[in-house]
Design a protein around this motif. Structure first.
Motif, mmCIF file in Angstrom:
data_model
loop_
_atom_site.group_PDB
_atom_site.id
_atom_site.type_symbol
_atom_site.label_atom_id
_atom_site.label_comp_id
_atom_site.label_asym_id
_atom_site.label_seq_id
_atom_site.Cartn_x
_atom_site.Cartn_y
_atom_site.Cartn_z
ATOM 1 N N ILE A 159 0.858 -1.181 0.000
ATOM 2 C CA ILE A 159 0.000 0.000 0.000
ATOM 3 C C ILE A 159 0.899 1.239 0.000
ATOM 4 N N SER A 160 0.327 2.360 -0.448
ATOM 5 C CA SER A 160 1.135 3.578 -0.522
ATOM 6 C C SER A 160 1.352 4.167 0.867
ATOM 7 N N LEU A 161 2.448 4.866 1.012
ATOM 8 C CA LEU A 161 2.763 5.497 2.289
ATOM 9 C C LEU A 161 1.718 6.550 2.638
ATOM 10 N N ASP A 162 1.236 7.277 1.623
ATOM 11 C CA ASP A 162 0.221 8.303 1.881
ATOM 12 C C ASP A 162 -1.066 7.688 2.431
ATOM 13 N N ASN A 163 -1.493 6.570 1.831
ATOM 14 C CA ASN A 163 -2.706 5.900 2.326
ATOM 15 C C ASN A 163 -2.529 5.449 3.777
ATOM 16 N N ASP A 210 -2.765 8.544 5.973
ATOM 17 C CA ASP A 210 -4.105 9.131 6.039
ATOM 18 C C ASP A 210 -5.070 8.270 6.848
ATOM 19 N N VAL A 211 -5.048 6.964 6.608
ATOM 20 C CA VAL A 211 -5.989 6.083 7.293
ATOM 21 C C VAL A 211 -5.740 6.078 8.796
ATOM 22 N N ASN A 212 -4.487 6.191 9.201
ATOM 23 C CA ASN A 212 -4.149 6.182 10.625
ATOM 24 C C ASN A 212 -4.040 7.595 11.213
ATOM 25 N N ASP A 213 -4.327 8.586 10.366
ATOM 26 C CA ASP A 213 -4.324 9.989 10.809
ATOM 27 C C ASP A 213 -2.994 10.342 11.488
ATOM 28 N N LEU A 214 -1.901 9.971 10.797
ATOM 29 C CA LEU A 214 -0.571 10.238 11.327
ATOM 30 C C LEU A 214 -0.013 11.518 10.719
ATOM 31 N N THR A 215 0.668 12.300 11.547
ATOM 32 C CA THR A 215 1.276 13.549 11.070
ATOM 33 C C THR A 215 2.791 13.428 10.981
ATOM 34 N N LYS A 216 3.343 12.332 11.526
ATOM 35 C CA LYS A 216 4.780 12.116 11.463
ATOM 36 C C LYS A 216 5.037 10.629 11.225
ATOM 37 N N LEU A 271 -1.335 -0.080 14.123
ATOM 38 C CA LEU A 271 -1.681 0.596 12.877
ATOM 39 C C LEU A 271 -2.775 -0.194 12.168
ATOM 40 N N PHE A 272 -3.644 0.515 11.477
ATOM 41 C CA PHE A 272 -4.660 -0.133 10.655
ATOM 42 C C PHE A 272 -4.121 -0.186 9.232
ATOM 43 N N ILE A 273 -4.002 -1.415 8.689
ATOM 44 C CA ILE A 273 -3.501 -1.598 7.324
ATOM 45 C C ILE A 273 -4.703 -1.797 6.419
#
Length: 403
Positions: A234-238, A241-247, A256-258
């Protein structure tokens, strides 16, 4: 103690005369004198002393030596007879032990079977298993994808995953709950709720329902977002975004939700209760495998529908997986006393040749529950368990599902 002794003294002589010639007027007379001893008794008294038998080390050795000498002489003179006797005794013992072992083997182990009417019985059994499969038809494939819904595929996940709570109701199934909330893979509910065995779901239990399909991943020391995204494709951006991570910094133990992926086949099968345990917990011998085998009498290849486990009569037979007892019966021409259990998800198991059936029709049994005892009913050359597995009404190699 006084003992009267008869003592022989010096003999006194006594003379006897024999007349040789003489009669009436014989003038001359000759005689012969014979002398013989005459003993006259004399009596004397004396006191007898007590006899003492003294035992010494020397006397013991002397006696032992004499006994060994006699024994050696006896063995030497009878060596042939003794050798033959010992040989016969050894042969007798060997034959007795061998006979006992052969008898035990023949009782506790199965040999080749030559069955009559097997084809018809198996056809009827296949129909029976197929009807069970229709009653509890499977709604997902090997990867956990629901059959009537499109499988998981690569998507763009731009929104953080959200959750809602659902209370399990009587009659619910894991696939039914997934369909109810628009999910396409049963792995999602299993992973998010850390379900070890879906068969243990009970009415009243609360489940977390994610807004999208995916699995939970627990971060390990040394993990990175790039490595995780590459591993699951899966893409790093996805992932961000799905895990609402800022860093991109991760902490060991973080979850983490994959999105868009499912559990591996082994983990999924284990959670679905599709890994069967051995139906015999005691010591046994594999006496006949699943599949085609050459008939030992005719040499013709025949198909063996299960696997045989040889062990003594009375050995407990256990349910290889939890489920409901669908059939208890007797098939004299082939399986003898048998039990069939429906495990759901298209799986059924058959346990045959029982000496005694313990389970009852309609009974729910857990994995490992005692359902009967090993025997040799039906066409069988010795006590053993014949174990057959069906999936969706079709035969399955038991070794492919046993763990």
């Amino acid at each position: 103690m006084e003992i009267i002794s008869y003592v022989q003294d010096k003999p006194r002589e006594k003379r006897i005369h024999f007349s040789l010639f003489g009669s009436g007027r014989v003038k001359a007379e000759k005689s012969i004198s014979l002398t013989y001893p005459v003993y006259l008794p004399e009596f004397r008294s004396f006191s007898a002393k007590k006899v003492r038998n003294t035992i010494s080390f020397r006397s013991v050795l002397k006696s032992l030596g004499s006994a060994l000498t006699l024994s050696g002489d006896f063995l030497k003179s009878n060596i042939k007879v003794i050798s033959i006797t010992l040989l016969l005794a050894v042969l007798a013992v060997s034959l007795s032990v061998g006979s006992l072992k052969l008898h035990s083997f023949s009782i506790n182990h199965t040999g080749p079977l030559e069955l009559e009417g097997e084809s018809l019985d198996i056809q009827n059994l296949n129909k029976l298993m197929a009807s069970f499969a229709l009653e509890g038809s499977k709604e997902y494939d090997e990867a956990g994808n629901l059959l009537d819904m499109k499988g998981l595929e690569s998507e763009v996940f731009t929104q953080p995953v959200t959750y809602q709570t659902y209370k399990v109701r009587s009659g619910d199934t894991i696939s039914g709950i997934a369909i109810k909330f628009g999910l396409r893979n049963i792995s999602t509910l299993i992973s998010v709720n850390d379900i070890g065995n879906v068969r243990q779901l009970a009415a009243g239990q609360k489940l977390r329902i994610p807004s999208v399909d995916g699995i939970i991943y627990t971060v390990k020391k040394g993990d990175s977002l790039n490595g995780i995204s590459t591993k699951y494709g899966i893409s790093l951006d996805n992932l961000l975004d799905v895990n609402d991570l800022t860093k991109e910094t991760l902490t060991a133990g973080q979850q983490l939700f994959i999105p868009g992926v499912g559990l591996d086949a082994g983990t999924l099968r284990n959670a679905m209760g599709e890994l069967f345990t051995m139906p015999i917990a005691a010591k046994f011998r594999w006496s006949s495998p699943y599949g085609y085998r050459a008939d030992p009498f005719t040499g013709v290849k025949t198909f063996h529908t299960g696997t045989d486990m040889a062990c003594p009569t009375g050995t407990p037979i256990l349910a290889s997986m939890s489920g409901r007892v669908m059939k208890v019966g007797t098939m004299h021409r082939i399986y003898g006393n048998y039990v069939i259990i429906d495990h759901g998800n298209g799986y059924q198991t058959l346990y045959a040749h029982m000496s005694k059936v313990i389970a009852a029709k309609g009974q729910w049994v857990s994995q490992g529950t005692r359902i009967g005892l090993v025997g040799s009913t039906g066409y069988s050359t010795g006590p053993h368990l014949h174990f057959t597995v069906y999936k969706n009404g079709k035969l399955v190699d038991p070794m492919s599902v046993l763990k």
